[in-house]
Design a protein around this motif. Structure first.
Motif, mmCIF file in Angstrom:
data_model
loop_
_atom_site.group_PDB
_atom_site.id
_atom_site.type_symbol
_atom_site.label_atom_id
_atom_site.label_comp_id
_atom_site.label_asym_id
_atom_site.label_seq_id
_atom_site.Cartn_x
_atom_site.Cartn_y
_atom_site.Cartn_z
ATOM 1 N N CYS A 136 0.844 -1.196 0.000
ATOM 2 C CA CYS A 136 0.000 0.000 0.000
ATOM 3 C C CYS A 136 0.878 1.244 0.000
ATOM 4 C CB CYS A 136 -0.893 0.003 1.245
ATOM 5 S SG CYS A 136 -2.001 1.437 1.392
ATOM 6 N N THR A 137 0.448 2.274 -0.712
ATOM 7 C CA THR A 137 1.111 3.577 -0.632
ATOM 8 C C THR A 137 0.043 4.659 -0.503
ATOM 9 O OG1 THR A 137 2.880 2.813 -2.095
ATOM 10 C CG2 THR A 137 2.739 5.178 -1.702
ATOM 11 N N ARG A 138 0.293 5.592 0.402
ATOM 12 C CA ARG A 138 -0.562 6.769 0.532
ATOM 13 C C ARG A 138 0.337 8.004 0.620
ATOM 14 N NH1 ARG A 138 -3.668 3.588 -0.943
ATOM 15 N NH2 ARG A 138 -5.663 2.936 -0.034
ATOM 16 N N THR A 139 -0.159 9.113 0.096
ATOM 17 C CA THR A 139 0.573 10.373 0.096
ATOM 18 C C THR A 139 -0.291 11.436 0.760
ATOM 19 O OG1 THR A 139 1.569 9.698 -2.018
ATOM 20 C CG2 THR A 139 1.849 12.001 -1.354
ATOM 21 N N PHE A 140 0.315 12.216 1.645
ATOM 22 C CA PHE A 140 -0.417 13.203 2.435
ATOM 23 C C PHE A 140 0.292 14.557 2.398
ATOM 24 C CE2 PHE A 140 -0.406 9.010 4.455
ATOM 25 C CZ PHE A 140 -1.761 8.709 4.502
ATOM 26 N N LEU A 141 -0.371 15.559 2.941
ATOM 27 C CA LEU A 141 0.262 16.830 3.282
ATOM 28 C C LEU A 141 0.233 16.979 4.795
ATOM 29 C CD1 LEU A 141 -0.941 19.611 0.799
ATOM 30 C CD2 LEU A 141 1.396 18.775 1.134
ATOM 31 N N PHE A 142 1.373 17.347 5.376
ATOM 32 C CA PHE A 142 1.416 17.586 6.812
ATOM 33 C C PHE A 142 1.182 19.079 7.045
ATOM 34 C CE2 PHE A 142 3.693 18.348 10.863
ATOM 35 C CZ PHE A 142 2.981 17.469 11.664
ATOM 36 N N GLY A 143 -0.073 19.430 7.105
ATOM 37 C CA GLY A 143 -0.445 20.836 7.217
ATOM 38 C C GLY A 143 -0.464 21.491 5.845
ATOM 39 N N ASP A 144 -1.309 22.450 5.688
ATOM 40 C CA ASP A 144 -1.448 23.131 4.391
ATOM 41 C C ASP A 144 -0.866 24.535 4.505
ATOM 42 O OD1 ASP A 144 -2.106 24.046 1.924
ATOM 43 O OD2 ASP A 144 -4.235 23.577 2.047
ATOM 44 N N ASP A 145 0.309 24.722 3.864
ATOM 45 C CA ASP A 145 0.954 26.036 3.922
ATOM 46 C C ASP A 145 0.534 26.933 2.749
ATOM 47 O OD1 ASP A 145 2.187 24.815 1.821
ATOM 48 O OD2 ASP A 145 4.192 24.818 2.694
ATOM 49 N N LYS A 146 -0.485 26.460 1.997
ATOM 50 C CA LYS A 146 -1.028 27.215 0.852
ATOM 51 C C LYS A 146 -0.002 27.405 -0.272
ATOM 52 C CE LYS A 146 -4.699 27.657 3.383
ATOM 53 N NZ LYS A 146 -5.855 26.758 3.182
ATOM 54 N N LYS A 147 1.022 26.572 -0.271
ATOM 55 C CA LYS A 147 2.046 26.655 -1.311
ATOM 56 C C LYS A 147 2.065 25.408 -2.193
ATOM 57 C CE LYS A 147 5.090 29.423 1.686
ATOM 58 N NZ LYS A 147 6.417 29.466 2.372
ATOM 59 N N HIS A 148 0.994 24.626 -2.120
ATOM 60 C CA HIS A 148 0.999 23.335 -2.808
ATOM 61 C C HIS A 148 -0.096 23.230 -3.870
ATOM 62 C CE1 HIS A 148 3.600 22.201 0.572
ATOM 63 N NE2 HIS A 148 4.001 21.203 -0.200
ATOM 64 N N GLY A 149 -0.315 24.308 -4.602
ATOM 65 C CA GLY A 149 -1.330 24.283 -5.650
ATOM 66 C C GLY A 149 -1.037 23.251 -6.718
ATOM 67 N N ALA A 150 0.201 23.216 -7.225
ATOM 68 C CA ALA A 150 0.571 22.253 -8.265
ATOM 69 C C ALA A 150 0.507 20.828 -7.721
ATOM 70 C CB ALA A 150 1.966 22.562 -8.792
ATOM 71 N N PHE A 151 0.968 20.650 -6.492
ATOM 72 C CA PHE A 151 0.914 19.323 -5.868
ATOM 73 C C PHE A 151 -0.528 18.804 -5.830
ATOM 74 C CE2 PHE A 151 -0.173 16.937 -2.059
ATOM 75 C CZ PHE A 151 0.688 15.851 -2.132
ATOM 76 N N LYS A 152 -1.449 19.647 -5.441
ATOM 77 C CA LYS A 152 -2.845 19.214 -5.332
ATOM 78 C C LYS A 152 -3.413 18.846 -6.699
ATOM 79 C CE LYS A 152 -3.752 21.941 -1.160
ATOM 80 N NZ LYS A 152 -4.453 23.106 -0.570
ATOM 81 N N GLU A 153 -3.030 19.594 -7.740
ATOM 82 C CA GLU A 153 -3.488 19.257 -9.090
ATOM 83 C C GLU A 153 -2.917 17.914 -9.528
ATOM 84 O OE1 GLU A 153 -2.523 22.403 -11.732
ATOM 85 O OE2 GLU A 153 -3.779 23.898 -10.699
ATOM 86 N N HIS A 154 -1.656 17.698 -9.231
ATOM 87 C CA HIS A 154 -1.026 16.439 -9.611
ATOM 88 C C HIS A 154 -1.590 15.279 -8.797
ATOM 89 C CE1 HIS A 154 2.565 18.961 -11.163
ATOM 90 N NE2 HIS A 154 1.753 18.671 -12.141
ATOM 91 N N TYR A 155 -1.891 15.537 -7.536
ATOM 92 C CA TYR A 155 -2.496 14.484 -6.712
ATOM 93 C C TYR A 155 -3.822 14.041 -7.322
ATOM 94 C CZ TYR A 155 -3.979 11.765 -2.689
ATOM 95 O OH TYR A 155 -4.375 10.725 -1.877
ATOM 96 N N ALA A 156 -4.641 15.011 -7.720
ATOM 97 C CA ALA A 156 -5.932 14.684 -8.326
ATOM 98 C C ALA A 156 -5.749 13.858 -9.594
ATOM 99 C CB ALA A 156 -6.701 15.968 -8.626
ATOM 100 N N LEU A 157 -4.704 14.128 -10.356
ATOM 101 C CA LEU A 157 -4.449 13.380 -11.578
ATOM 102 C C LEU A 157 -4.008 11.950 -11.267
ATOM 103 C CD1 LEU A 157 -4.333 13.456 -14.670
ATOM 104 C CD2 LEU A 157 -1.960 14.267 -14.467
ATOM 105 N N VAL A 158 -3.139 11.781 -10.271
ATOM 106 C CA VAL A 158 -2.713 10.437 -9.875
ATOM 107 C C VAL A 158 -3.906 9.635 -9.378
ATOM 108 C CG1 VAL A 158 -1.293 9.093 -8.269
ATOM 109 C CG2 VAL A 158 -0.346 11.125 -9.383
ATOM 110 N N LEU A 159 -4.763 10.266 -8.602
ATOM 111 C CA LEU A 159 -5.954 9.581 -8.113
ATOM 112 C C LEU A 159 -6.862 9.180 -9.273
ATOM 113 C CD1 LEU A 159 -7.733 8.543 -5.857
ATOM 114 C CD2 LEU A 159 -8.660 10.858 -5.574
ATOM 115 N N LYS A 160 -6.987 10.050 -10.263
ATOM 116 C CA LYS A 160 -7.794 9.719 -11.445
ATOM 117 C C LYS A 160 -7.235 8.495 -12.153
ATOM 118 C CE LYS A 160 -9.374 11.591 -15.898
ATOM 119 N NZ LYS A 160 -9.333 12.758 -16.816
ATOM 120 N N ALA A 161 -5.921 8.458 -12.345
ATOM 121 C CA ALA A 161 -5.285 7.313 -12.999
ATOM 122 C C ALA A 161 -5.498 6.035 -12.189
ATOM 123 C CB ALA A 161 -3.792 7.575 -13.192
#
Length: 364
Positions: A232-257
């Motif tokens: 199993c693999t899971r990826t998280f954010l440890f707190g949201d510093d509002k600097k992870h816009g690209a990360f969140k977009e890429h996360y959504a794409l990985v989840l879609k795949a």
């Protein structure tokens, strides 16, 4: 249809007819197995040392004094005969055979030489074993399902304990403890915990990096039940510093795949076609070059078995196979994202073992 929640029988010995089929397919007079996971596969008993010799007359497990009593008790009433002794006793048992089936990828040249010196002709029995091991029995699937349950429960118990300043090693140790406390025999492989930029390395070496606010946290892990693995693999954010816009977009794409694989992969596909489901999703966004490994691998007594779901794999997927669904994107020096479930094929469709841990992005 196999019920993934049904109780199962521990330490069940393989059916004798199946073992005889493997022997026939190998083209050898007898199988001579010393590798722990292969001995366990054909006899149902685990030990660090020993030999299994299987021919048309039956199957013998040779155990030294450390294991003999336990093996004798566990295998009583089965078709496997437990005998005392080691290499010489096993060779004597096989003496009526001209050709021995040994697993060439897993046996040393020195071990081969010892057998050849005694006049045996060696044949590779691993193709026959591989074909048998690719499709799991209900008992095997039950053990994998339990290993997946424990892995998810262990992670859920670990996440609230992550805190700023904790090292990757400490997080890994906490997770392994929680899995052990829930019945795991051990880990499927060395637990990977990656904080921050370390997550961009798919097989990051867990170390002393300390967790800080805003870090990406990637955890790739698994445990064993009766020798059978979960992954199993899971990826998280440890707190949201509002600097992870690209990360969140890429996360959504990985989840879609990841979810497209569950939706579109069916029995009868090749490993290459399954891999392409995820890879095409990334290619549409011009990001396929950042998907740097294959979609998945078989899971069983070893963490990497067959089938292989990769760009060059022509293996045909079939019901009863167990494999990983693990697309990912990796941006060197920045972050990586992987979402992985252990899954199986039932009635032609993908069924995930993992239903307890969320797949959507969690901000810890």
């Amino acid at each position: 249809m196999i019920d993934l929640t049904a109780p199962f029988c521990y330490n069940k010995v393989m059916e004798e007819a199946k073992l005889q089929h493997i022997l026939a397919e190998s083209g050898a007079d007898a199988l001579f197995l010393e590798q722990d996971f292969l001995r366990r596969y054909v006899t149902g008993f685990y030990s660090t040392d020993g030999y299994a010799v299987c021919d048309r007359a039956g199957c013998s497990l040779f155990a030294d004094p450390r294991y003999y009593e336990a093996a004798y008790a566990q295998l009583a009433g089965s078709f496997v005969k437990v005998e005392a002794g080691a290499f010489e006793a096993a060779v004597a048992r096989a003496s009526g055979s001209k050709t021995l089936g040994v697993p060439f990828p897993f046996i040393s040249r020195a071990a081969c030489a010892r057998l050849e010196e005694r006049g045996f002709v060696l044949k590779d029995c691993m193709p026959a074993l591989k074909e048998a091991m690719k499709v799991k029995t209900a008992e095997e699937i039950g053990r994998i399902a339990r290993a997946c349950d424990i892995a998810e429960e262990g992670l859920l118990a670990t996440l609230p304990r992550l805190k700023e300043g904790m090292t990757e090693r400490e997080a890994a140790a906490t997770l392994e403890y929680e899995m052990r406390m829930r019945g795991a025999d051990g880990t499927s492989f060395e637990t990977i915990v990656a904080f921050g930029a370390g997550s961009s390395v798919p097989h990051h070496e867990t170390g002393d990096t300390k967790l800080k606010f805003g870090d990406v946290v990637l955890i790739d892990y698994g445990c064993k039940v009766e020798g059978y693995c979960s992954d199993c693999t899971r990826t998280f954010l440890f707190g949201d510093d509002k600097k992870h816009g690209a990360f969140k977009e890429h996360y959504a794409l990985v989840l879609k795949a990841h979810e497209l694989v569950k939706e579109k992969v069916v029995s009868g596909m090749t490993g290459r076609e399954a891999d392409e489901v995820a890879r095409a999703c990334f290619r549409e966004q011009g990001l396929d070059s950042f998907f740097t490994h294959s979609l998945g691998h078989g899971i069983g007594l070893q963490i990497h078995e067959y089938p292989v779901l990769a760009p060059r794999s022509e293996e045909i997927l079939a019901d009863g196979m167990v494999f990983s669904d693990e697309p990912g994107l990796y941006f060197a020096g920045e972050y990586g994202i992987r979402i992985e479930d252990s899954v199986t094929l039932q009635d032609g469709r993908v069924v995930s073992f993992m239903k307890k841990t969320p797949h959507e992005l969690i901000i810890l």
